[in-house]
Motif scaffolding. Sequence first.
Motif, PDB file in Angstrom:
ATOM      1  N   ASP A 184       0.793  -1.226   0.000  1.00  0.00           N
ATOM      2  CA  ASP A 184       0.000   0.000   0.000  1.00  0.00           C
ATOM      3  C   ASP A 184       0.825   1.276   0.000  1.00  0.00           C
ATOM      4  N   ALA A 185       2.062   1.192   0.411  1.00  0.00           N
ATOM      5  CA  ALA A 185       2.880   2.396   0.514  1.00  0.00           C
ATOM      6  C   ALA A 185       4.355   2.034   0.436  1.00  0.00           C
ATOM      7  N   ALA A 186       5.172   3.038   0.133  1.00  0.00           N
ATOM      8  CA  ALA A 186       6.615   2.815   0.051  1.00  0.00           C
ATOM      9  C   ALA A 186       7.339   4.085   0.458  1.00  0.00           C
ATOM     10  N   ILE A 187       8.460   3.905   1.132  1.00  0.00           N
ATOM     11  CA  ILE A 187       9.309   5.021   1.562  1.00  0.00           C
ATOM     12  C   ILE A 187      10.740   4.724   1.130  1.00  0.00           C
ATOM     13  N   MET A 188      11.439   5.739   0.616  1.00  0.00           N
ATOM     14  CA  MET A 188      12.858   5.566   0.321  1.00  0.00           C
ATOM     15  C   MET A 188      13.687   6.265   1.388  1.00  0.00           C
ATOM     16  N   TRP A 189      14.614   5.528   1.970  1.00  0.00           N
ATOM     17  CA  TRP A 189      15.561   6.058   2.946  1.00  0.00           C
ATOM     18  C   TRP A 189      16.926   6.177   2.263  1.00  0.00           C
ATOM     19  N   LEU A 190      17.492   7.368   2.246  1.00  0.00           N
ATOM     20  CA  LEU A 190      18.801   7.581   1.637  1.00  0.00           C
ATOM     21  C   LEU A 190      19.869   7.478   2.714  1.00  0.00           C
ATOM     22  N   VAL A 191      20.888   6.692   2.455  1.00  0.00           N
ATOM     23  CA  VAL A 191      21.918   6.405   3.458  1.00  0.00           C
ATOM     24  C   VAL A 191      23.102   7.348   3.274  1.00  0.00           C
ATOM     25  N   ALA A 192      23.506   8.000   4.353  1.00  0.00           N
ATOM     26  CA  ALA A 192      24.649   8.905   4.335  1.00  0.00           C
ATOM     27  C   ALA A 192      25.950   8.129   4.517  1.00  0.00           C
ATOM     28  N   GLU A 193      27.073   8.816   4.344  1.00  0.00           N
ATOM     29  CA  GLU A 193      28.382   8.159   4.456  1.00  0.00           C
ATOM     30  C   GLU A 193      28.615   7.573   5.839  1.00  0.00           C
ATOM     31  N   SER A 263       1.902  -4.792   8.219  1.00  0.00           N
ATOM     32  CA  SER A 263       3.157  -5.450   7.841  1.00  0.00           C
ATOM     33  C   SER A 263       4.077  -4.497   7.093  1.00  0.00           C
ATOM     34  N   THR A 264       5.381  -4.717   7.249  1.00  0.00           N
ATOM     35  CA  THR A 264       6.368  -3.926   6.517  1.00  0.00           C
ATOM     36  C   THR A 264       7.455  -4.842   5.971  1.00  0.00           C
ATOM     37  N   PHE A 265       8.024  -4.443   4.846  1.00  0.00           N
ATOM     38  CA  PHE A 265       9.112  -5.185   4.211  1.00  0.00           C
ATOM     39  C   PHE A 265      10.095  -4.163   3.662  1.00  0.00           C
ATOM     40  N   ALA A 266      11.378  -4.399   3.792  1.00  0.00           N
ATOM     41  CA  ALA A 266      12.372  -3.448   3.306  1.00  0.00           C
ATOM     42  C   ALA A 266      13.503  -4.193   2.602  1.00  0.00           C
ATOM     43  N   PHE A 267      14.025  -3.566   1.558  1.00  0.00           N
ATOM     44  CA  PHE A 267      15.158  -4.171   0.852  1.00  0.00           C
ATOM     45  C   PHE A 267      16.172  -3.084   0.491  1.00  0.00           C
ATOM     46  N   PRO A 268      17.442  -3.461   0.346  1.00  0.00           N
ATOM     47  CA  PRO A 268      18.487  -2.461   0.094  1.00  0.00           C
ATOM     48  C   PRO A 268      18.670  -2.172  -1.395  1.00  0.00           C
ATOM     49  N   ILE A 269      19.130  -0.995  -1.687  1.00  0.00           N
ATOM     50  CA  ILE A 269      19.649  -0.660  -3.018  1.00  0.00           C
ATOM     51  C   ILE A 269      21.148  -0.503  -2.836  1.00  0.00           C
ATOM     52  N   MET A 270      21.901  -1.345  -3.509  1.00  0.00           N
ATOM     53  CA  MET A 270      23.335  -1.436  -3.273  1.00  0.00           C
ATOM     54  C   MET A 270      24.128  -0.649  -4.317  1.00  0.00           C
ATOM     55  N   ARG A 271      25.250  -0.100  -3.891  1.00  0.00           N
ATOM     56  CA  ARG A 271      26.274   0.424  -4.795  1.00  0.00           C
ATOM     57  C   ARG A 271      27.569  -0.289  -4.426  1.00  0.00           C
ATOM     58  N   GLY A 272      27.907  -1.308  -5.214  1.00  0.00           N
ATOM     59  CA  GLY A 272      29.018  -2.167  -4.842  1.00  0.00           C
ATOM     60  C   GLY A 272      28.634  -2.972  -3.616  1.00  0.00           C
ATOM     61  N   ASP A 273      29.437  -2.880  -2.554  1.00  0.00           N
ATOM     62  CA  ASP A 273      29.146  -3.597  -1.309  1.00  0.00           C
ATOM     63  C   ASP A 273      28.429  -2.728  -0.283  1.00  0.00           C
ATOM     64  N   ALA A 274      28.152  -1.484  -0.640  1.00  0.00           N
ATOM     65  CA  ALA A 274      27.543  -0.558   0.325  1.00  0.00           C
ATOM     66  C   ALA A 274      26.054  -0.371   0.052  1.00  0.00           C
ATOM     67  N   VAL A 275      25.302  -0.184   1.129  1.00  0.00           N
ATOM     68  CA  VAL A 275      23.872   0.111   1.000  1.00  0.00           C
ATOM     69  C   VAL A 275      23.727   1.599   0.725  1.00  0.00           C
ATOM     70  N   GLU A 276      23.209   1.956  -0.455  1.00  0.00           N
ATOM     71  CA  GLU A 276      23.032   3.362  -0.812  1.00  0.00           C
ATOM     72  C   GLU A 276      21.676   3.883  -0.359  1.00  0.00           C
ATOM     73  N   ALA A 277      20.678   3.000  -0.369  1.00  0.00           N
ATOM     74  CA  ALA A 277      19.339   3.406   0.044  1.00  0.00           C
ATOM     75  C   ALA A 277      18.564   2.170   0.475  1.00  0.00           C
ATOM     76  N   VAL A 278      17.455   2.397   1.161  1.00  0.00           N
ATOM     77  CA  VAL A 278      16.559   1.323   1.577  1.00  0.00           C
ATOM     78  C   VAL A 278      15.148   1.684   1.126  1.00  0.00           C
ATOM     79  N   VAL A 279      14.474   0.730   0.487  1.00  0.00           N
ATOM     80  CA  VAL A 279      13.076   0.905   0.129  1.00  0.00           C
ATOM     81  C   VAL A 279      12.239   0.128   1.142  1.00  0.00           C
ATOM     82  N   GLU A 280      11.348   0.838   1.810  1.00  0.00           N
ATOM     83  CA  GLU A 280      10.487   0.235   2.830  1.00  0.00           C
ATOM     84  C   GLU A 280       9.057   0.199   2.301  1.00  0.00           C
ATOM     85  N   LEU A 281       8.465  -0.980   2.279  1.00  0.00           N
ATOM     86  CA  LEU A 281       7.096  -1.165   1.815  1.00  0.00           C
ATOM     87  C   LEU A 281       6.182  -1.429   3.008  1.00  0.00           C
ATOM     88  N   MET A 282       4.935  -0.969   2.915  1.00  0.00           N
ATOM     89  CA  MET A 282       3.994  -1.110   4.035  1.00  0.00           C
ATOM     90  C   MET A 282       2.627  -1.569   3.534  1.00  0.00           C
TER      91      MET A 282
END
Length: 287
Positions: A184-193, A263-282
Amino acid sequence: MKGPLEDGWSAAGGTPLAVLTFLDTVSDAVVAADQDGVVVHANAAVEAVLGWAPHELVGRPVAVLVPPGLQQQHIAAFERHMTGGPSTITGGPPVHLWALHRSGREVEVELSLRDLPTAAGTLSVGVLRDLTTQRRLAEATSLATYHRVTSHVATQVALVNEVHSLSDASAVLLEAAATALQWDAAIMWLVAENGSAHPVDHWNVDGLDEGVGLMADPGLVTVPGRGLPGRVIQTGEPAWIEDVGKDPGYFRREVAQRHGIVSTFAFPIMRGDAVEAVVELMSRRRM
C-alpha cells in the motif's frame, strides 16, 4: 481443518494404544507425557524434528524440549493442568511456539495438545509440526519475487528521462515496487556516508496520505540496527515484519498502528558492497 491428532483419535476410535500406534505413522513429531511430566512415548519423527531418538527421549522430563527461558512457565502450566486446572492450549487449536532441539538450537513448531485417558492415568499427547522448512520456503519465495520485481523496477527507471541520481528515480521506483508487490505504501531512505539514513520520498495509495507522510517525515533519522531500515542497512539483506504491533524495535509503531499499517518489508539498493538506500514497503494487510 483437523490435525493428525484429531485424525488419529477418530481413526482409532479413541482407544489409547490404537491412537499412539496410529500416530507413530505420521510425519509430525508425537510426544506423550504422564502426569509427572515424564515422556512415556515418542514416535520416530521426533528425531527428525527435535534430534532425539525415541528411546533416548522416553523417561526424560518433557521439559527438555522447552527452551530454558520458558521451562519454569511450562512446568507450572503443566502441573496446573494435570491437577484439574485450566489450560490455554490443551484441546484448543494449534499454537506456534519454539521447541528446544537436542543440539541446543530452537526450532519453530506448531503444537497441538490433547489429553488421552488411560488405565494408569491421563497422558498429555503433543503433536509438533516443524515450521522451519515452511518458513524457509516462504523466505525463498519472497526473495525470488523481490529479485523479479527489482528487475522490473530497474526497467521502469531506465525508461524515465532526466534520471541523474537515486533521488531523481525515487518516485518511479517506489510506485513501481509497491504496485508490483501489491503493497500500500513505500518510503525511500537515503543512506549517508556515516551509515545514518533519512526519508527522501514516499508513495502511497489513497487513504494513507497522513499516516505515510508522518512515517516518511524527512526529519526522521535512523542508524544501522535501529528499526527496520536500520536492520537492512546493517545487514545489507531484505527484512520484514509481519506485525509491527508486536515488534518493539519498530520505532514508528504507534503511528503505523494508528493508521492501520500491519506489515512492513524493506530491501536495500546497493552500490558495490555498500547500501546506498533502503526501500520500505507497508501494507494494511498481514503479509
